[in-house]
Design a protein around this motif. Structure first.
Motif, PDB file in Angstrom:
ATOM      1  N   ILE A 156     -17.991 -43.874 -25.266  1.00 47.02           N
ATOM      2  CA  ILE A 156     -18.396 -42.484 -25.025  1.00 47.02           C
ATOM      3  C   ILE A 156     -18.202 -42.109 -23.560  1.00 47.02           C
ATOM      4  O   ILE A 156     -17.734 -41.014 -23.242  1.00 47.02           O
ATOM      5  CB  ILE A 156     -19.857 -42.269 -25.469  1.00 47.02           C
ATOM      6  N   ALA A 157     -18.509 -43.006 -22.661  1.00 44.49           N
ATOM      7  CA  ALA A 157     -18.408 -42.695 -21.234  1.00 44.49           C
ATOM      8  C   ALA A 157     -16.998 -42.859 -20.694  1.00 44.49           C
ATOM      9  O   ALA A 157     -16.574 -42.103 -19.808  1.00 44.49           O
ATOM     10  CB  ALA A 157     -19.373 -43.584 -20.435  1.00 44.49           C
ATOM     11  N   ASP A 158     -16.250 -43.820 -21.222  1.00 45.47           N
ATOM     12  CA  ASP A 158     -14.987 -44.208 -20.594  1.00 45.47           C
ATOM     13  C   ASP A 158     -13.731 -43.709 -21.298  1.00 45.47           C
ATOM     14  O   ASP A 158     -12.661 -43.706 -20.705  1.00 45.47           O
ATOM     15  CB  ASP A 158     -14.912 -45.736 -20.487  1.00 45.47           C
ATOM     16  N   VAL A 159     -13.848 -43.319 -22.556  1.00 41.99           N
ATOM     17  CA  VAL A 159     -12.662 -42.848 -23.289  1.00 41.99           C
ATOM     18  C   VAL A 159     -12.740 -41.333 -23.377  1.00 41.99           C
ATOM     19  O   VAL A 159     -13.445 -40.768 -24.219  1.00 41.99           O
ATOM     20  CB  VAL A 159     -12.578 -43.484 -24.692  1.00 41.99           C
ATOM     21  N   ARG A 160     -12.026 -40.679 -22.480  1.00 40.75           N
ATOM     22  CA  ARG A 160     -12.075 -39.220 -22.377  1.00 40.75           C
ATOM     23  C   ARG A 160     -10.738 -38.552 -22.681  1.00 40.75           C
ATOM     24  O   ARG A 160     -10.669 -37.347 -22.854  1.00 40.75           O
ATOM     25  CB  ARG A 160     -12.516 -38.816 -20.967  1.00 40.75           C
ATOM     26  N   THR A 161      -9.649 -39.349 -22.720  1.00 46.21           N
ATOM     27  CA  THR A 161      -8.313 -38.810 -22.929  1.00 46.21           C
ATOM     28  C   THR A 161      -7.564 -39.702 -23.917  1.00 46.21           C
ATOM     29  O   THR A 161      -7.986 -40.833 -24.207  1.00 46.21           O
ATOM     30  CB  THR A 161      -7.513 -38.747 -21.624  1.00 46.21           C
ATOM     31  N   PHE A 162      -6.430 -39.209 -24.400  1.00 45.24           N
ATOM     32  CA  PHE A 162      -5.594 -40.012 -25.286  1.00 45.24           C
ATOM     33  C   PHE A 162      -5.156 -41.302 -24.599  1.00 45.24           C
ATOM     34  O   PHE A 162      -5.144 -42.380 -25.216  1.00 45.24           O
ATOM     35  CB  PHE A 162      -4.381 -39.188 -25.720  1.00 45.24           C
ATOM     36  N   ALA A 163      -4.820 -41.224 -23.322  1.00 44.29           N
ATOM     37  CA  ALA A 163      -4.386 -42.418 -22.589  1.00 44.29           C
ATOM     38  C   ALA A 163      -5.487 -43.468 -22.537  1.00 44.29           C
ATOM     39  O   ALA A 163      -5.211 -44.675 -22.527  1.00 44.29           O
ATOM     40  CB  ALA A 163      -3.946 -42.038 -21.178  1.00 44.29           C
ATOM     41  N   ASP A 164      -6.744 -43.053 -22.533  1.00 44.11           N
ATOM     42  CA  ASP A 164      -7.857 -44.005 -22.450  1.00 44.11           C
ATOM     43  C   ASP A 164      -8.003 -44.858 -23.706  1.00 44.11           C
ATOM     44  O   ASP A 164      -8.679 -45.894 -23.680  1.00 44.11           O
ATOM     45  CB  ASP A 164      -9.170 -43.266 -22.200  1.00 44.11           C
ATOM     46  N   LEU A 165      -7.391 -44.439 -24.812  1.00 39.12           N
ATOM     47  CA  LEU A 165      -7.462 -45.240 -26.036  1.00 39.12           C
ATOM     48  C   LEU A 165      -6.857 -46.624 -25.846  1.00 39.12           C
ATOM     49  O   LEU A 165      -7.132 -47.542 -26.621  1.00 39.12           O
ATOM     50  CB  LEU A 165      -6.756 -44.519 -27.178  1.00 39.12           C
ATOM     51  N   ARG A 166      -6.044 -46.786 -24.806  1.00 37.25           N
ATOM     52  CA  ARG A 166      -5.459 -48.102 -24.532  1.00 37.25           C
ATOM     53  C   ARG A 166      -6.522 -49.135 -24.166  1.00 37.25           C
ATOM     54  O   ARG A 166      -6.252 -50.345 -24.178  1.00 37.25           O
ATOM     55  CB  ARG A 166      -4.447 -47.996 -23.399  1.00 37.25           C
ATOM     56  N   LEU A 167      -7.716 -48.674 -23.824  1.00 36.59           N
ATOM     57  CA  LEU A 167      -8.801 -49.613 -23.531  1.00 36.59           C
ATOM     58  C   LEU A 167      -9.193 -50.420 -24.765  1.00 36.59           C
ATOM     59  O   LEU A 167      -9.684 -51.549 -24.643  1.00 36.59           O
ATOM     60  CB  LEU A 167     -10.024 -48.849 -23.011  1.00 36.59           C
ATOM     61  N   PHE A 168      -8.989 -49.851 -25.946  1.00 32.18           N
ATOM     62  CA  PHE A 168      -9.413 -50.523 -27.165  1.00 32.18           C
ATOM     63  C   PHE A 168      -8.523 -51.720 -27.472  1.00 32.18           C
ATOM     64  O   PHE A 168      -7.302 -51.652 -27.335  1.00 32.18           O
ATOM     65  CB  PHE A 168      -9.357 -49.568 -28.361  1.00 32.18           C
ATOM     66  N   PRO A 169      -9.113 -52.819 -27.924  1.00 26.52           N
ATOM     67  CA  PRO A 169      -8.299 -53.893 -28.489  1.00 26.52           C
ATOM     68  C   PRO A 169      -7.759 -53.450 -29.849  1.00 26.52           C
ATOM     69  O   PRO A 169      -8.287 -52.527 -30.472  1.00 26.52           O
ATOM     70  CB  PRO A 169      -9.298 -55.052 -28.644  1.00 26.52           C
ATOM     71  N   ASN A 170      -6.706 -54.098 -30.287  1.00 26.31           N
ATOM     72  CA  ASN A 170      -6.181 -53.852 -31.620  1.00 26.31           C
ATOM     73  C   ASN A 170      -7.061 -54.609 -32.623  1.00 26.31           C
ATOM     74  O   ASN A 170      -7.042 -55.839 -32.660  1.00 26.31           O
ATOM     75  CB  ASN A 170      -4.728 -54.318 -31.719  1.00 26.31           C
ATOM     76  N   VAL A 171      -7.823 -53.870 -33.422  1.00 21.73           N
ATOM     77  CA  VAL A 171      -8.832 -54.503 -34.275  1.00 21.73           C
ATOM     78  C   VAL A 171      -8.399 -54.618 -35.731  1.00 21.73           C
ATOM     79  O   VAL A 171      -9.189 -55.080 -36.569  1.00 21.73           O
ATOM     80  CB  VAL A 171     -10.170 -53.728 -34.212  1.00 21.73           C
ATOM     81  N   VAL A 172      -7.181 -54.220 -36.084  1.00 22.45           N
ATOM     82  CA  VAL A 172      -6.855 -54.120 -37.511  1.00 22.45           C
ATOM     83  C   VAL A 172      -6.895 -55.469 -38.224  1.00 22.45           C
ATOM     84  O   VAL A 172      -7.142 -55.514 -39.434  1.00 22.45           O
ATOM     85  CB  VAL A 172      -5.493 -53.429 -37.742  1.00 22.45           C
TER      86      VAL A 172
END
Length: 375
Positions: free
Chosen positions: A63-79
């Motif tokens: 909620i605090a750190d993902v504010r833009t589409f580019a910030d989605l790169r912070l996520f690990p690939n969880v599939v």
């Protein structure tokens, strides 16, 4: 409570006729959409048990750190975690009423390990189908022949709903892509020939005895149909639209199908994946060196094309590996490195990420050889 920015647009025409489902609302700010999406999926009253639990092991605050589409790169690939997670844990708690109706549970191909399972909600499936209806709207009533997998893949359900949209019935020839790929892996390409011909024989009987207006199949199976003069004649006579998906189609094959084998019949591709619960559609009236261009329905599905060695985006016109993102209140599947490579293409104005062209399988994925087979 869901933010209105996360609500899917409604069709202007209940039948889903041309472009009645816009992909991008110009009044919606992309950053506002991403921020609202993070609040939805990571708030206790609205998020799914999977993501609320998974958030505790993330090295950032979504909620605090993902504010833009580019910030989605912070996520690990969880599939890969979707191979074993109970599907009940994938249902966002905030979904109610018609939003909560489930269309089905669908699986990935399962050729690089055990399959991954995803929940498809009815409201989202209808939107995804309606958004692609752009290409079909002028056809009117039509029966559908789907020479493609049914369950546990989503391909078959999409075909059934396509038929209902055109006041027709769906004829099916089921194929098991996992079995074909296992045959090829074990015994070589020739091992799958008898199975594929069995599939085409069944399709031939339907095309001979029934009225079929829309043919849905894969490029390898379409190529096998094109080898039979009787089937070519039947398709030319009766079929008014051919949709291909599930495998790669190069520019030369596309041109031959369009100009020599099935001239005058619209031939349109879809590129998608169960892991994004949907597809991109072929851009009308544009191509790149004879190749179809595929636009995903941004901001709900968004692509990147990256250098697999660095994870950095490639430049437009360059080739890399596809990263897919599903970004709706129905599911969050961010930063998923797919088993496809593609050219990065300029998206339509306002789209998140990029569009793609010349999609094909990578040679290996997760230390497994990737076998395209007939799907």
């Amino acid at each position: 409570m869901s933010s209105p920015v996360l609500d899917l647009p409604r069709a202007a025409d209940p039948a889903g006729n041309p472009a009645s489902y816009p992909a991008v609302d110009p009044a919606v700010d992309p950053d506002e959409y991403i921020a609202a999406l993070m609040r939805w999926h990571f708030t206790a009253s609205t998020g799914s048990p999977f993501w609320l639990r998974r958030a505790r092991s993330l090295e950032f605050d979504p909620i605090a750190d993902v504010r833009t589409f580019a910030d989605l790169r912070l996520f690990p690939n969880v599939v890969d975690e979707f191979r074993d997670v109970p599907v009940e844990d994938l249902i966002p708690r905030g979904l109610t009423g018609e939003d909560r109706v489930i269309a089905g549970v669908y699986e990935s191909g399962g050729t690089t390990g055990s399959p991954k399972r995803f929940v498809m909600f009815d409201r989202w499936m209808e939107f995804a189908l309606g958004w692609d209806e752009f290409h079909y709207a002028a056809l009117g009533p039509a029966n559908v022949l789907a020479v493609a997998p049914s369950g546990p893949h989503m391909f078959g359900e999409f075909a059934a709903r396509r038929a209902r949209r055109h006041d027709g019935v769906r004829f099916t020839v089921d194929l098991d892509p996992r079995w074909i790929k296992r045959l090829i892996e074990r015994d070589g390409p020739g091992a799958a020939d008898l199975y594929a011909e069995h599939i085409i024989d069944q399709a031939a009987h339907i095309l001979t005895t029934q009225a079929v207006g829309i043919l849905i199949t894969t490029p390898p199976l379409l190529e096998r149909m094109a080898r039979r003069d009787d089937l070519v004649a039947l398709i030319r006579k009766n079929v008014r639209f051919i949709c291909w998906s599930g495998a790669h189609m190069d520019a030369d094959s596309r041109e031959i199908f369009q100009t020599e084998v099935f001239p005058g019949i619209p031939l349109k591709g879809l590129y998608g994946s169960t892991t994004i619960l949907g597809m991109s559609r072929e851009r009308p009236g544009e191509e790149l060196d004879g190749l179809a261009l595929f636009d995903p329905p941004s901001p709900y599905i968004a692509f990147r094309v990256v250098d697999p060695a660095t994870g950095d985006d490639v430049n437009l016109g360059e080739r890399g590996q596809v990263v897919m993102n599903h970004l709706t209140k129905y599911a969050l599947i961010p930063n998923n490195l797919e088993r496809d490579h593609a050219l990065a293409v300029e998206p339509p104005p306002g789209w998140l990420g990029c569009s793609v062209a010349d999609v094909g399988p990578v040679a290996t994925f997760d230390d497994h050889a990737v076998i395209e087979g007939v799907y």
